[in-house]
Scaffold this motif. Structure first.
Motif, PDB file in Angstrom:
ATOM      1  N   LYS A   1      -4.500   3.343  -7.564  1.00 20.87           N
ATOM      2  CA  LYS A   1      -5.155   4.927  -6.566  1.00 20.87           C
ATOM      3  C   LYS A   1      -5.627   5.782  -6.616  1.00 20.87           C
TER       4      LYS A   1
ATOM      5  N   GLY B   1     -10.358  -5.195   6.153  1.00 20.81           N
ATOM      6  CA  GLY B   1      -9.732  -4.778   7.160  1.00 20.81           C
ATOM      7  C   GLY B   1      -9.653  -5.417   9.246  1.00 20.81           C
TER       8      GLY B   1
ATOM      9  N   MET C   1       1.051  -1.156  -0.095  1.00 15.06           N
ATOM     10  CA  MET C   1       0.236  -0.007  -0.111  1.00 15.06           C
ATOM     11  C   MET C   1       0.740   1.287   0.336  1.00 15.06           C
TER      12      MET C   1
ATOM     13  N   ASN D   1     -14.422  -0.680   2.058  1.00 13.53           N
ATOM     14  CA  ASN D   1     -13.555  -1.443   3.434  1.00 13.53           C
ATOM     15  C   ASN D   1     -14.783  -2.525   4.002  1.00 13.53           C
TER      16      ASN D   1
HETATM   17  C1  LIG Z   1      -6.733  -0.252   6.244  1.00 15.79           C
HETATM   18  C2  LIG Z   1      -7.261   0.306   4.428  1.00 15.79           C
HETATM   19  C3  LIG Z   1      -8.186  -0.677   4.124  1.00 15.79           C
HETATM   20  C4  LIG Z   1      -8.959  -1.458   5.495  1.00 15.79           C
HETATM   21  O1  LIG Z   1      -9.745  -0.521   6.655  1.00 15.79           O
HETATM   22  P1  LIG Z   1     -10.675  -1.537   7.413  1.00 15.79           P
HETATM   23  O2  LIG Z   1     -11.367   0.062   7.930  1.00 15.79           O
HETATM   24  O3  LIG Z   1      -9.920  -1.237   8.792  1.00 15.79           O
HETATM   25  O4  LIG Z   1     -11.717  -2.622   6.853  1.00 15.79           O
HETATM   26  C5  LIG Z   1      -9.476  -0.781   3.483  1.00 15.79           C
HETATM   27  N1  LIG Z   1      -8.708   0.055   2.397  1.00 15.79           N
HETATM   28  C6  LIG Z   1      -7.133   1.106   2.342  1.00 15.79           C
HETATM   29  C7  LIG Z   1      -6.857   1.356   1.786  1.00 15.79           C
HETATM   30  C8  LIG Z   1      -6.846   0.786   3.743  1.00 15.79           C
HETATM   31  O5  LIG Z   1      -5.537   1.621   3.837  1.00 15.79           O
END
Ligand SMILES: *Cc1c(COP(=O)(O)O)cnc(C)c1O
Length: 824
Positions: A585, A681, A540, A663
């Motif tokens: 992105k 996440g 990332m 997410n």
């Molecule tokens: C950390 C992150 C996620 C995950 O987010 P959560 O709220 O923990 O599900 C998704 N996309 C990106 C780009 C992230 O940096």
């Protein structure tokens, strides 16, 4: 016990394609667990996103010839000419039907156990009470699901004298099917608690679903002191024999007159069938006492005498529910399973070991006690042990106990050693020379195997973070349930998997076939690769200095700016690389990183088209507020921007570019925006960021009491005399401080931990390595366990107390806190 394939075809009402003869002894639903191919019948299950039909060819190559399918392969009479395909409408229903028919062959008492907690314990204790004279067939570990129950019932064989099976449910409507398979003569309800409340509207609704197990059963067992349970049972108008027990109602089938606790034992005085009896239990906690009474009712009913009951209760063993993975001395990895030493749980543990990717170049070793199993002749039993070991790739076996020693000749593992007992093993050269091996330690407590583990594990700091890998999988499936089967998934394991430890989490996720893993920086990706992770990995926050590393280890960077894009292309061209996948992105409102979805798009497309070193594999953006309804309008605006920008990018290339924006909170809140892929996440780690509730708890931070002081009211505790007391207090010191990630703002009674289930506030300032807690009102001693957060004390309680988010608390747990992994 085997069935011919003709017989199976009839029993499940299938249409058979193929004519080969076959005998079926094993049922398989997970292709990774294949063991005895020739006698295996594979059920191709379609479950949400996974489709068992995809593994047929692979299994065929590995020797499987019999399949239950919903779709017959088109080339069944060419590619698979010697195989049988049994076509049914629904493979899961067929599996359940087969188990049901198998169950009906047995005219022996069958006990079905349900409840929110205690199912496995009651099952195992019943086994411990009955098995000296009876051959008990029971669910291995906690196989209690729609798939687990049929596989358990299938284990009934000619020697079985009693069957004991667990029935677990997570959604309304599931018990009906389980009841049909188990067809219990005795149905037992243990506890109704809040576990797995998520899919039920109330405790009562959950209870109603569970007592579906009681329908048409000859005898039922439950505790009538629980008001909800009693009301629900009354309302179903049950006609059979009611063996409810109670601590307050003398008219109950078993009445508990008193429970006396002394030291580490409890004495239970009871009246059953008008006659008084008593037994001593080697446990004092409330749950154990209740579980023992439930077990006693069933055992007495099945004819165990009061004397035998008392004798065996006194030596009941705790039930180890988990397979623990620990770092051992001298480069060993230890898988510790003290659940029991029967053949079915041995198979599950061996399967677990053989599926872990960490044995590359390291020997797989099994340390095994005598197998404790009545009914089967010993030479058959140990031949079976040997076959399992060979099939599951065990390269070295260390057998401990007189029985296994006597049958040493039957064990056909390359390297083998036998010892009469644990002590002689511990003092041997074989023990000394264990190194760089993956070692499964399998033997019930009575064999004294704890001594082996104790000597082999690395001594850890008393503060540990326990990670429940089974719950990671449950959470994964919870989120998958919002997604279409074909939607792909990225699991975010950045920041060392939100503190849980990226390597072990990645192994689990890889085993469950997630499409992508995502970490923050290249080094995190390298660590995963070096530990055997072969899944796709996304980076990332790619550093310009690490492009070469990414090429070498197949780590796919996110690209968010022209500067990064140019540098990456240049480096790739220099290395002679072409078509390296990257992820584009777009910034739709976070204003952190990303291309502008409108302004930058023409130039981005142009630059990507005029080179061949890299190729966009996906395009994505990130919601700023999917966790709160108040941002719904803004989220909709972000989504529109994203759709517009990403469509232009996709249209400019002939290949498929995956689009993703959801997410964890987005998956749940905007499933209609899941596009081609989602990024999971926080939800994976058990927290729902939309309402701060717990899904399935994954991490538990634990420590122990080092010392307890009686401190008078006029004294203070800790640095700067901040911990002022208002009464004479008992203050306990625990070995965890802000350097371990215990936030200093929790001090001075802003937060609390749990000691023996009770709240203990932090007194005074939290120190670097130690904190002090108030245990004045808590019955506790030095050495007792302390929970900093976990199932009973959610991380969100801590994060709320100090005005932050659970992410920060979880990722703040420092590296010196050892992670210990286990599976239920
Ligand atoms: C950390 C992150 C996620 C995950 O987010 P959560 O709220 O923990 O599900 C998704 N996309 C990106 C780009 C992230 O940096």
């Amino acid at each position: 016990m085997t069935y011919t394939i003709e017989k199976v075809t009839t029993l499940i009402g299938a249409h058979r394609f193929g004519t080969a003869d076959a005998n079926i002894g094993f049922l398989l639903t997970d292709s990774r667990s294949l063991c005895f191919a020739e006698e295996t019948l594979f059920f191709a299950l379609k479950s949400g996103r996974n489709d068992g039909h995809n593994y047929i060819y692979d299994l065929y190559r590995r020797g499987v010839r019999n399949f239950v399918v919903e779709d017959v392969p088109a080339d069944y009479n060419t590619t698979y000419a010697d195989a049988n395909f049994l076509k049914v409408e629904n493979s899961l229903v067929a599996l359940q039907r087969l188990a049901e028919r198998h169950r009906e062959e047995y005219d022996i008492p069958i006990v079905g156990i349900t409840g929110s907690n205690g199912k496995t314990i009651v099952k195992e204790w019943l086994y411990q009470l009955l098995s000296p004279e009876m051959n008990v067939t029971r669910s291995p570990r906690s196989y209690n699901s729609q798939i687990g129950v049929p596989l358990s019932v299938w284990l009934l064989n000619e020697q079985s004298q009693v069957g004991v099976f667990e029935a677990g449910i997570s959604e309304p409507g599931e018990m009906q099917a389980l009841r049909g398979i188990i067809q219990p003569d005795i149905a037992v309800l243990t506890f109704i608690g809040d576990a797995h409340q998520k899919n039920f509207s109330s405790l009562e609704e959950k209870c109603r679903e569970k007592v579906v197990l009681f329908h048409d059963t000859k005898t039922i067992v439950y505790c009538k002191d629980d008001e909800v349970v009693d009301r629900v049972v009354r309302s179903v108008g049950y006609k059979g024999e009611n063996l409810a027990w109670s601590m307050s109602d003398r008219s109950a089938a078993l009445f508990v007159e008193s429970v006396e606790r002394k030291g580490l034992t409890s004495t239970i005085h009871y009246i059953y069938n008008g006659e008084a009896g008593e037994y001593v239990l080697p446990f004092i906690d409330e749950a154990s006492v209740r579980n023992s009474v439930t077990t006693a009712v069933v055992a007495l009913y099945l004819g165990l005498s009061r004397e035998r009951l008392a004798e065996r209760m006194a030596s009941l063993e705790p039930v180890a529910m988990r397979l623990e993975v620990k770092k051992g001395q001298r480069g060993c990895t230890l898988i510790n399973d003290s659940y029991n030493s029967d053949i079915n749980s041995l198979d599950i543990a061996l399967d677990f070991m053989s599926r872990r990717p960490d044995h590359k170049g390291r020997k797989r070793t099994l340390i095994l006690s005598d197998i404790y199993q009545t009914g089967e002749p010993l030479d058959v039993l140990y031949k079976e042990v040997s076959d399992l070991c060979v099939q599951r790739g065990v390269e070295k076996i260390i057998g401990i106990g007189p029985q296994i020693m006597e049958h040493a000749d039957l064990i056909e593992v390359g390297e083998k050693y036998f010892f009469h007992d644990v002590t002689s093993f511990i003092h041997s050269k074989v023990f000394e020379s264990l190194s760089d091996e993956v070692i499964l330690i399998k033997g019930a407590r009575r064999f004294g195997f704890d001594n082996i583990t104790e000597l082999l594990v690395q001594k850890v700091h008393e503060t540990i973070l326990e990670v429940n890998l089974s719950n990671v999988v449950k959470n994964l499936n919870f989120y998958r349930s919002f997604m279409r089967p074909e939607t792909k998934l990225v699991c975010m394991i950045k920041a060392d998997a939100y503190g849980a430890g990226a390597v072990e989490i990645a192994k689990t996720l890889q085993d469950h076939r997630v499409d992508y893993l995502a970490v923050a920086v290249a080094d995190e990706g390298v660590t995963l690769r070096k530990n055997g992770i072969t899944s796709n990995i996304m980076i990332m926050n790619p550093e310009m200095s690490a492009f070469k590393t990414m090429f070498d280890y197949d780590l796919e960077p996110e690209v968010y700016s022209f500067r990064l894009l140019d540098a990456l292309v240049r480096e790739a061209q220099k290395e002679g690389i072409s078509n390296f996948p990257v992820h584009i992105k777009l910034d739709t409102g976070m204003h952190r990183l990303g291309f502008d979805p409108d302004k930058d798009m023409p130039e981005l497309i142009d630059r990507l088209q005029h080179q061949s070193a890299i190729v966009p594999r996906s395009v994505f953006s990130h919601f700023v507020g999917s966790d709160s309804d108040s941002f719904d309008e803004f989220s909709a605006h972000q989504f529109e921007l994203f759709k517009r920008g990403s469509s232009r990018l996709c249209a400019a290339f002939p290949h498929k570019i995956l689009r993703h924006i959801d997410n964890s909170a987005g998956i749940e809140h905007f499933p209609e925006r899941q596009l081609d892929m989602c990024r999971l996440g926080l939800g994976l780690y058990g927290y729902d960021s939309r309402d701060n509730s717990m899904i399935n708890n994954v991490t538990t931070l634990k420590t122990t009491i080092l010392q307890i002081h009686d401190v008078p009211a006029d004294e203070t505790v800790g640095y700067s005399r901040r911990g002022k007391l208002t009464r004479n207090s008992r203050i306990a010191a625990i070995p965890i401080g802000y350097a371990d990630g215990l936030n200093r703002h929790l001090g001075n009674r802003h937060g609390f931990c749990l000691v023996n289930g009770k709240k203990a506030e932090y007194v005074g300032n939290i120190c670097m390595d130690v904190a002090m807690i108030d245990v004045t009102d808590i019955d506790c001693a030095e050495g007792d366990q302390v929970v900093i957060f976990g199932e009973e004390l959610p991380v969100t309680t801590l994060s709320d107390a100090i005005d932050t988010i659970p992410y920060e608390v979880l990722t703040g747990i420092s590296n010196r806190v050892k992670r210990v992994y286990y599976q239920d």
